[in-house]
Design an enzyme around this catalytic site. Structure first.
Site, mmCIF file in Angstrom:
data_model
loop_
_atom_site.group_PDB
_atom_site.id
_atom_site.type_symbol
_atom_site.label_atom_id
_atom_site.label_comp_id
_atom_site.label_asym_id
_atom_site.label_seq_id
_atom_site.Cartn_x
_atom_site.Cartn_y
_atom_site.Cartn_z
ATOM 1 N N SER A 8 -26.303 -17.812 -8.880
ATOM 2 C CA SER A 8 -27.221 -18.830 -8.365
ATOM 3 C C SER A 8 -27.885 -18.384 -7.063
ATOM 4 C CB SER A 8 -26.447 -20.113 -8.095
ATOM 5 O OG SER A 8 -25.486 -19.863 -7.078
ATOM 6 N N CYS A 71 -20.846 -14.987 -11.475
ATOM 7 C CA CYS A 71 -20.744 -16.368 -11.032
ATOM 8 C C CYS A 71 -19.651 -17.058 -11.849
ATOM 9 C CB CYS A 71 -22.099 -17.039 -11.271
ATOM 10 S SG CYS A 71 -22.118 -18.803 -10.951
ATOM 11 N N ASN A 72 -18.647 -17.560 -11.156
ATOM 12 C CA ASN A 72 -17.556 -18.260 -11.858
ATOM 13 C C ASN A 72 -18.067 -19.497 -12.584
ATOM 14 O OD1 ASN A 72 -14.723 -17.127 -10.576
ATOM 15 N ND2 ASN A 72 -16.436 -16.961 -9.157
ATOM 16 N N CYS A 184 -15.248 -18.467 -6.260
ATOM 17 C CA CYS A 184 -16.707 -18.529 -6.292
ATOM 18 C C CYS A 184 -17.171 -17.263 -5.601
ATOM 19 C CB CYS A 184 -17.202 -19.765 -5.540
ATOM 20 S SG CYS A 184 -18.984 -19.740 -5.193
HETATM 21 N N1 DGL Z 1 -21.455 -18.077 -6.871
HETATM 22 C C1 DGL Z 1 -21.187 -19.018 -7.865
HETATM 23 C C2 DGL Z 1 -19.785 -19.016 -8.388
HETATM 24 O O1 DGL Z 1 -19.185 -17.985 -8.423
HETATM 25 C C3 DGL Z 1 -21.940 -20.315 -7.933
HETATM 26 C C4 DGL Z 1 -22.114 -21.048 -6.705
HETATM 27 C C5 DGL Z 1 -23.000 -22.257 -6.874
HETATM 28 O O2 DGL Z 1 -24.179 -22.067 -7.071
HETATM 29 O O3 DGL Z 1 -22.484 -23.376 -6.787
HETATM 30 O O4 DGL Z 1 -19.263 -20.013 -8.808
#
Ligand code: DGL
Length: 262
Positions: A8, A71-72, A184
């Site tokens: 994101s 991204c998780n 995250c």
């Molecule tokens: N970096 C992302 C993750 O690993 C998403 C963060 C987001 O946009 O809320 O979950």
């Protein structure tokens, strides 16, 4: 080997850093979908739609051989559908490092920081069932709404960010949590603050290196020789903090803006 990586926003660059030190002779394209950040506070259907649009764009525009969902949150919402639609594509996702955390903890008390969407997702529950059940492990799960926005705004050391983190981490410190899963990919960018707040010795688990290794293994199976330099381009769908990009990856990679994906 052409590899598309997305998140994101800035978070996936913590994974790209590991990929750049592992994967040679590849072409790497990164999309920071800052127009739609944060994913973690969106519905599963929305996150799935963004993930499908970005993947389609990578395939049409760059003919990628591999996709890394850095991204998780997007992994939780979209990886199964992506694998169904693109069975030929190498697809590597990102999951909270519950397993390595359990192998690391001495106190048996493990904190998990993740987005609201990741923690309420089925995939997270399956991960916990697979690795924690039957073991003497206390998990302290904490959703961190608002943290990704702080990081996207470059406020990685800001007092406001510290206050948010303190409200989530104080109970973990009191409970003598000794290992925290950064669930995250944005959260490694506030590692210093987390270590400061927790005070005692602490292990932070993030999965960039494991993802890079997995990508290399799958690429090698498809004949990738892993020699030479890797080219890297970054695209953002909206505004992005260039100084964080430069800190993570260096100044030499300019960020181009794309607004045509969705
Ligand atoms: N970096 C992302 C993750 O690993 C998403 C963060 C987001 O946009 O809320 O979950």
């Amino acid at each position: 080997m052409k590899v598309g990586v997305f998140d994101s926003g800035l978070g996936g660059l913590t994974v790209v850093k590991s990929i750049l030190s592992t994967l040679k002779g590849a072409e790497l394209f990164y999309i920071a979908d800052t127009k739609h950040a944060p994913y973690g506070e969106k519905s599963k259907a929305q996150i799935l739609a963004y993930s499908l649009d970005i993947t389609r764009y990578f395939i049409e525009k760059h003919q990628i051989d591999a996709l890394v969902v850095a991204c998780n949150t997007a992994t939780s919402a979209a990886i199964e559908t992506l694998r169904e639609i693109y069975p030929e594509l190498i697809i590597v996702g990102t999951e909270p490092g519950i397993k390595p955390a359990i192998e690391t903890t001495r106190s048996g008390r493990v904190g998990v920081l993740a987005t609201p969407a990741t923690l309420r997702g089925e995939k997270y529950q399956q991960l916990v069932d697979a690795h924690v059940d039957g073991k003497e492990i206390a998990l302290y799960e904490q959703a961190c709404p608002g943290l990704v926005e702080q990081i996207e705004q470059g406020k990685t050391e800001h007092p406001e960010t510290e206050m948010m983190l303190r409200s989530w981490l104080d109970p973990m410190r009191e409970q003598k949590v000794d290992t925290i899963v950064l669930g995250c990919t944005h959260y490694p960018l506030v590692s210093n603050l987390i270590e400061k707040i927790m005070e005692h010795r602490l292990t932070l688990i993030h999965t960039g290196d494991a993802i890079a290794k997995r990508l290399l293994t799958l690429a090698s199976k498809k004949g990738h020789h892993n020699q030479g330099t890797t080219q890297f381009d970054i695209y953002a769908t909206g505004p992005i903090d260039q100084s964080i990009v430069a800190n993570l990856i260096g100044n030499s990679v300019p960020v181009s803006t794309i607004s045509t994906i969705i």
